[in-house]
Design a protein around this motif. Structure first.
Motif, PDB file in Angstrom:
ATOM      1  N   SER A 130       0.809  -1.225   0.000  1.00 34.77           N
ATOM      2  CA  SER A 130       0.000   0.000   0.000  1.00 34.77           C
ATOM      3  C   SER A 130       0.840   1.272   0.000  1.00 34.77           C
ATOM      4  O   SER A 130       0.319   2.353  -0.271  1.00 34.77           O
ATOM      5  N   THR A 133       1.625   3.345  -4.967  1.00 39.96           N
ATOM      6  CA  THR A 133       0.336   3.412  -5.651  1.00 39.96           C
ATOM      7  C   THR A 133       0.545   3.647  -7.139  1.00 39.96           C
ATOM      8  O   THR A 133       1.572   4.177  -7.565  1.00 39.96           O
ATOM      9  N   PRO A 139      -5.328  -1.793  -6.353  1.00 35.59           N
ATOM     10  CA  PRO A 139      -4.025  -1.959  -5.699  1.00 35.59           C
ATOM     11  C   PRO A 139      -3.526  -3.404  -5.629  1.00 35.59           C
ATOM     12  O   PRO A 139      -2.317  -3.635  -5.601  1.00 35.59           O
TER      13      PRO A 139
END
Length: 172
Positions: A130, A133, A139
């Motif tokens: 995470s 990006t 994601p």
């Protein structure tokens, strides 16, 4: 099978191979071969390898620099990797990915990102993170791998928005 650097005379064979490899791919925009050409023409192909069997190019992989929040942090993008459809699933793609990652490490790269199937790329140490990006992409399909250099501690995972060479958006 032999894996080697692309040569200028390989351009047409690579184009045909990449086109064939992505022809029936459900997530392809059918422009992957154009992307490779655009990266090559821009001098942005950091690594371009082919797999060759009996003098025929049967696979190709490309790596180009990416930025994180607009800064070159020694990271690269893997895209695309292609194998002739009749030979997919026989380890050619795996060999190309492993050889390409070894080359990146030899260049002193910090990490590598890609867009792809987590189930396939996990075996090469890629995972969703995470902290990195990529706009407009779920994601879980944007994967990253830190590259540890011999005798050194693995670098910390950076954070920020990853951008590929402009050819990625120009080609679509």
């Amino acid at each position: 099978m032999k894996i080697r650097d692309e040569k200028p005379a390989d351009r047409e064979a690579i184009n045909a191979l990449v086109t064939a490899a992505f022809r029936d791919h459900p997530h392809s925009n059918q422009r992957e071969a154009q992307l490779v050409d655009a990266l090559r023409d821009a001098g942005a192909l950091t690594i371009s390898l082919v797999a060759e069997e009996a003098g025929t190019i049967v696979g190709h992989i490309a790596f180009s620099a990416v930025t994180i929040d607009g800064v070159d942090k020694g990271w690269f993008g893997l895209a695309p990797v292609a194998v002739l459809p009749a030979l997919q699933g026989k380890g050619i793609g795996r060999a190309l990915i492993e050889a390409g990652l070894e080359r990146l490490q030899a260049l002193g790269a910090t990490g590598c990102v890609l867009v792809g199937d987590p189930g396939f790329y996990r075996r090469f140490g890629f995972q969703a993170d995470s902290r990195l990006t990529y706009p407009g992409l779920p994601p879980e399909y944007f994967l990253a791998r830190l590259l540890k250099q011999d005798g050194t501690k693995a670098p910390a995972m950076p954070s920020g928005e990853v951008r590929h060479h402009p050819a990625f958006t120009e080609i679509g």
